[in-house]
Design an enzyme around this catalytic site. Structure first.
Site, short mmCIF file in Angstrom:
data_model
loop_
_atom_site.label_atom_id
_atom_site.label_comp_id
_atom_site.label_asym_id
_atom_site.label_seq_id
_atom_site.Cartn_x
_atom_site.Cartn_y
_atom_site.Cartn_z
N ARG A 101 44.04 23.06 51.93
CA ARG A 101 44.41 24.61 51.56
C ARG A 101 43.12 25.55 52.41
O ARG A 101 43.39 25.89 52.53
CB ARG A 101 44.66 25.22 49.57
CG ARG A 101 44.62 26.08 49.17
CD ARG A 101 44.36 26.77 49.05
NE ARG A 101 42.92 26.19 47.95
CZ ARG A 101 42.28 27.07 48.06
NH1 ARG A 101 41.65 28.03 50.00
NH2 ARG A 101 41.18 26.22 46.94
N SER A 102 41.54 25.04 51.43
CA SER A 102 40.97 25.70 52.02
C SER A 102 41.00 26.13 54.14
O SER A 102 41.16 27.58 54.37
CB SER A 102 39.70 25.50 52.19
OG SER A 102 39.25 25.18 50.65
N THR A 143 29.14 35.61 54.55
CA THR A 143 28.61 34.42 54.10
C THR A 143 27.19 34.39 54.67
O THR A 143 27.61 33.64 55.68
CB THR A 143 28.17 33.47 52.59
OG1 THR A 143 29.86 33.91 52.15
CG2 THR A 143 27.47 33.05 51.95
N ILE A 174 30.54 28.62 55.85
CA ILE A 174 31.71 28.70 56.57
C ILE A 174 33.15 28.28 57.59
O ILE A 174 32.55 27.26 57.90
CB ILE A 174 31.39 29.38 58.40
CG1 ILE A 174 30.25 30.61 57.96
CG2 ILE A 174 32.89 30.25 58.91
CD1 ILE A 174 30.18 31.43 57.12
N GLN A 295 46.18 7.31 21.32
CA GLN A 295 45.19 9.36 20.90
C GLN A 295 44.69 9.90 21.96
O GLN A 295 45.13 11.19 21.96
CB GLN A 295 45.67 8.66 19.30
CG GLN A 295 46.47 8.15 18.39
CD GLN A 295 46.18 8.65 17.31
OE1 GLN A 295 44.41 9.75 17.01
NE2 GLN A 295 46.70 9.12 16.10
N GLY A 355 40.14 5.32 34.24
CA GLY A 355 38.75 4.69 34.00
C GLY A 355 37.93 3.98 35.33
O GLY A 355 38.10 4.87 36.01
N GLU A 379 34.12 31.85 47.31
CA GLU A 379 34.48 33.11 47.08
C GLU A 379 34.96 33.73 45.79
O GLU A 379 35.90 34.12 45.06
CB GLU A 379 36.66 32.38 47.11
CG GLU A 379 37.35 31.90 48.33
CD GLU A 379 37.14 33.05 49.23
OE1 GLU A 379 37.27 34.02 48.80
OE2 GLU A 379 37.69 32.13 50.63
N HIS A 382 32.24 30.71 39.41
CA HIS A 382 32.82 31.43 38.33
C HIS A 382 32.00 32.08 37.31
O HIS A 382 32.87 33.60 37.25
CB HIS A 382 32.86 30.15 37.29
CG HIS A 382 33.50 29.82 36.30
ND1 HIS A 382 34.99 29.88 35.84
CD2 HIS A 382 33.07 30.08 34.94
CE1 HIS A 382 34.95 30.26 34.83
NE2 HIS A 382 34.12 29.98 33.87
#
Lengths: 399, 249, 323
Positions: A101-102, A143, A174, A295, A355, A379, A382
């Site tokens: 995707r990059s 960058t 890059i 659960q 696992g 990009e 966060h």
């Protein structure tokens, strides 16, 4: 054998029937990419990752189907899609791998988009069809070693000389750098403390003085090339300049395009992990019952599905806003920040649910988990997106 | 060359089958519908032949409900020139379907009529030869290799343990098997172009059905099996069970 | 009630095994309807094995002889059958490559639909009721045939042949005039006569777990050890080009019902399971004990197939050598 998860092809995650919000063409486009990923990427991605190799044999096929710069006009050899369809392409590619995707993000949003947005007509006519087909491969040099989150401080320079431009500087982190046949390089034509003097240049990578070398030892995005670019007295003709580029705002506009795609891509990675975790949970038997009947695993799956569903609806609305030209960069920040964080958590929980098997490359969650640490960081990290939102909310800049 | 492709909209092959309340059909809720996979070989063959010839027309004809428009558009997105929907409330039996398709195809002046060897929903593999019989055309079924030289068709079809080489003239009905080609994915530009291609909608009604569906049920579960053991040491016990218990060898 | 017509298949002058099954299926229906069974054979010369058809359940054996019947003749055989069909309540074919081609042509002449790949036939209120898999084996359909002549094709390996002790009287029948637009010019047999996965009594199938196409030799060896076993393959390995499509079991491949099905290194995607779940006995060998294949297998061995399969081949050879 009654589980819906017991077949091999990926059929998506759609708890809130978000498919009903998509047009027939948007769904068809999504399905083409989904099938392509299943048929071409999934069989090899585990090996590519382990070998640290970008699957460049797939570039031609992606170009032929129109995956690059798909939201740019047909007049330039692109597919002319709306932004939701474009986002769905990113989602499906990242369902395969963030590195792939990059590649498409860089080619479309960071190379084709600036040529489209800031280029002269001749530049568009020449470069866009070649980049759309994958004949030319691009990278985006913004960058630098000392300027990541603060790109306005970049120190690469472009000086007039020899009837053209002379570029000097170093770029780092890059994507596609060593594969690229053309680089969009951002440099200052004025003083190094003047971000308004930043301009974009189209630099064929075979220009003397341009070198790229891969950054080795990555534990993330291993099926993607990440390179360092060196520009030493790179002489370019006058028309290498993107004439409409103007100041730090121009590369930031590119980043908004790319981040928009990342917001969609992260959903793809999260869906891949959820899907794998679900299949495993209903088939893996421990203490005489599927682990999906315990659960703790049900909580994991419920949390993943909830977060994916929220992100799907959020991001679809983001796409509709973009198509209506109502999108703000801060809205993109919110989606990039939320979705990548969400996907990172899904990948980690999925890996745990798997696992011991979860540490094998044959399964996908740990690869996504490691990849997403890069996506979390690039990009706009966060944290930077937190501060962008903080500034938007309070009117007070913390950076 | 003018080529027609018959296309059926069917439930995705990975879809879980849920029986509807009427007990004779599947519950379509949540089921994704796709072009019949064998018909995709026919679509690919038609497009590739037209491309290679550099002239001609390809037409897709689908008998189905209104929803089949989407399926037709997926063929248009792959590269078929135009579509015809023979619009009907529900799928008739194969003979009635063949009659309706033959009516549409009879006036088209087609040199070649292609379709899948079977549809993966009702698994009948008979519409192709039935259409051919009605049109008085030659027909070769389940073709995995196709050569057309002037007006002569030479086809190969798999028969049990061997390959049959069959020849006929044009016009002909050819039903397609896996192996004939690799269907292309619709390119994104093709998907966008599809909605601008012509799609005629012609309402039709079917005659009486040759059979009545009494029931549709899920296959019975197999009785639970057992793991004989782990690794090669379990082999003697497996062989013993196959011989004495299952009497399979 | 009108009698049954069973359309048989021969290759190179010898009746195919499935022909016995067609007659056995016809016998089953004929007994329910209190009628008789005619078996129809096409040939250009003498056909071997006709004397066994009485035992399978044929009251009469009709032989249609024509020069073009050395190989399959779609139009000649269609014309012959269509000329007789009105006298019969049911015309039965095998769901083989030939039967799948021929039955719909005959049905079209009778302006009706046929029912293909039938796995069971009963009679209710004077009508033939058939059971057949649909959705590639993921569901089972029952159809009541409404036409005065029902046209059916039966799935190989589903109708057991038992000794019926009928006369099987031989009779020649005429072949009507026909135009042959379609001509079978040749049957290309593979270098080694391979058994068909759709018809073999034992099928040994391999999947991705074999890792490399060359490793299919393990599967071939095991099939050879069993004798009369066909080599099958999962969709994944056919799509990867390891094996020919004719070997593919499951969706877009063949649906099989052998007496014994051995799945080696096949995890068991839903499409594969649908294609082999009607096998009488299923054995699975897989290293992943959670693989879905074990949910349908009667017997499973969890382990490395590269260790288990050679051992199994050896044990089977040993057993057969002992007789």
């Amino acid at each position: 054998m009654s589980s819906p998860a017991a077949n091999s092809r990926f059929t998506g995650v759609d708890f809130y029937e978000a498919d009903r919000l998509l047009s027939e063409e948007e769904r068809a486009i999504r399905d083409t990419v989904r099938t392509w990923v299943d048929d071409n990427l999934m069989p090899i991605i585990g090996d590519c990752y382990v070998e640290g190799r970008f699957p460049k044999e797939l570039i031609g096929g992606m170009g032929e189907l129109g995956f690059f710069g798909a939201n740019l006009p047909e007049a330039y050899g692109c597919a002319g899609l709306n932004n939701v369809a474009y986002g769905l392409i990113m989602q499906e590619l990242e369902r395969g791998d963030s590195g792939v995707r990059s590649f498409a993000s860089v080619q479309g949003a960071l190379v084709m988009y600036p040529i489209f947005a800031f280029g002269a007509e001749e530049q568009k006519q020449y470069w866009l069809p070649r980049l759309a087909s994958g004949e030319e491969i691009g990278c985006f040099g913004l960058t630098e070693p000392d300027f990541g989150s603060n790109p306005a401080g970049l120190v690469t320079t472009a000086r007039k000389g020899d009837g053209g431009w002379v570029l000097n500087g170093t770029k780092m982190w890059i994507t596609n750098g060593s594969q690229a046949t053309v680089a969009i390089v951002w440099a200052k034509v004025g003083e190094v403390d003047d971000p308004a003097s930043i301009r974009g240049f189209i630099v064929p990578t075979n220009t003397p003085g341009f070198t790229a070398k891969d950054q080795k030892g990555k534990l993330s995005l291993r099926a993607s090339d990440t390179s360092e670019l060196h520009l030493q007295d790179v002489h370019l003709p006058v028309d290498a300049l993107l004439p409409e580029s103007s100041g730090i705002k121009s590369p930031l506009m590119c980043l908004t395009q790319a981040r928009y795609g990342i917001a969609w891509g992260a959903i793809g990675a999260a869906m891949a992990c959820y899907d794998e975790a679900l299949r495993y949970a209903v088939n893996r038997v421990m203490f005489d019952r599927p682990i999906g009947q315990t659960q703790i695993q049900q909580v994991r799956l419920a949390d993943m599905l909830t977060e994916i569903t929220k992100a799907q609806l959020l991001t679809l609305q983001l796409g509709r806003l973009k198509d209506d030209h109502l999108l703000t960069p801060q809205q993109v920040s919110l989606a990039k920040r939320n979705n990548v964080n969400m996907a990172t958590e899904c990948a980690r929980e999925a890996r745990r649910l798997l696992g011991a098997n979860g540490i094998l490359a044959e399964y996908h969650s740990m690869r996504h988990m490691a990849n997403l640490e890069s996506v979390y960081t690039y990009e706009g990290t966060h944290d930077m997106h937190s501060l962008i939102l903080g500034e938007k909310i309070t009117g007070l800049s913390a950076f | 060359m003018k080529i027609a492709v018959c296309l059926k909209r069917v439930p995705d092959t990975t879809a879980k089958v849920v029986i509807a309340d009427d007990g004779v059909s599947i519950d379509p809720t949540g089921v994704k519908f796709v072009p019949n996979p064998y018909d995709e070989y026919a679509i690919e063959e038609a497009i590739a032949r037209k491309t290679a010839a550099g002239e001609g027309e390809t037409v897709v004809v689908s008998l189905g409900t209104d929803a089949a428009q989407e399926t037709i558009r997926s063929a248009l997105a792959m590269g078929i020139d135009r579509g015809v929907l023979l619009q009907i409330a529900e799928h008739p039996d194969p003979a009635a379907a063949a009659a309706l398709l033959a009516d549409e195809l009879a006036t088209g002046g087609y040199d070649l009529i292609l379709m899948g060897k079977m549809a993966v929903d009702d698994s009948q593999h008979q519409v192709g030869p039935q259409v051919a019989e009605r049109l008085g055309m030659a027909c070769i079924t389940a073709v995995a290799h196709l050569k057309i030289d002037g007006g002569t068709v030479t086809a190969e079809r798999e028969i049990e343990g061997a390959v049959e080489v069959v020849r006929c003239g044009l016009p002909a009905v050819i039903t397609c098997d896996k192996g004939l080609n690799t269907p292309r994915l619709p390119a994104l530009k093709g998907i966008m172009a599809a909605k601008k291609k012509p799609l005629d909608i012609k309402p039709v009604t079917a005659g009486e059905s040759a059979f009545e569906v009494l029931s549709l049920t899920l296959p019975p579960d197999r009785p639970p099996g057992r793991i004989v053991g782990e690794g090669p040491d379990a082999v003697p016990e497996l062989v013993r069970l196959l011989r004495t218990e299952a009497k399979a060898i | 009630m009108s009698p049954m017509l069973c359309v048989l298949e021969q290759r190179d002058g010898t009746l195919r095994k499935v022909s016995h099954e067609i007659v056995a299926a016809g016998r089953k229906v004929a007994d329910a309807m209190s009628t008789t069974v005619d078996a129809l054979v096409f040939g250009h010369d003498d056909v071997e094995g006709l004397d066994a058809l009485g035992a399978c359940g044929a009251d009469r054996v009709l032989v249609a002889t024509h020069d073009t019947f050395r190989l399959y003749s779609p139009e000649g055989q269609t014309a012959t059958i269509a000329g007789l069909a009105a006298n019969y309540s049911t015309v039965l074919f095998a769901a083989t490559a030939t039967g799948k081609d021929l039955a719909p042509r005959v049905a079209a002449r009778l302006e009706t639909s046929c029912a293909t790949e039938v796995t069971d036939i009963t009679v209710a209120e004077g009508r033939v009721v058939v059971t057949r898999p649909v959705y590639a084996g993921r569901a089972i359909q029952q159809l009541r045939m409404m036409a005065s002549t029902a046209v059916l094709s039966i799935r190989p390996n589903t109708f057991p042949v038992t000794d019926a002790g009928r006369p099987g009287t031989l009779e020649s029948i005429p072949v009507p005039e026909f135009t042959a637009n379609v001509e079978v010019v040749e049957v290309k047999a593979p270098a080694e006569a391979a058994l068909d996965v759709g018809e073999a009594a034992i099928v040994v199938s391999g999947g991705r777990g074999l890792k490399e196409p060359e490793n299919f030799s393990l599967i071939e060896d095991l099939a050879d050890a069993f004798g009369q076993a066909a080599v099958g393959a999962s969709r994944a390995v056919v799509d990867a080009g390891w094996r020919d499509h004719s070997a593919q079991v499951g969706q877009t491949g063949k649906t099989v019902s052998p007496g014994l099905y051995v799945a080696v290194g096949i995890s068991g995607a839903i499409q594969h399971l649908a294609g082999m779940r009607t096998a009488k006995v299923i054995v699975a060998i897989n290293r992943d004990k959670d693989a879905p294949i074990f949910k349908v297998a009667d017997y499973g061995i969890v382990g490395d197939l590269f260790e288990v399969v050679p051992r199994l081949t050896a044990e089977v050879r040993k057993l057969r050598a002992e007789g």
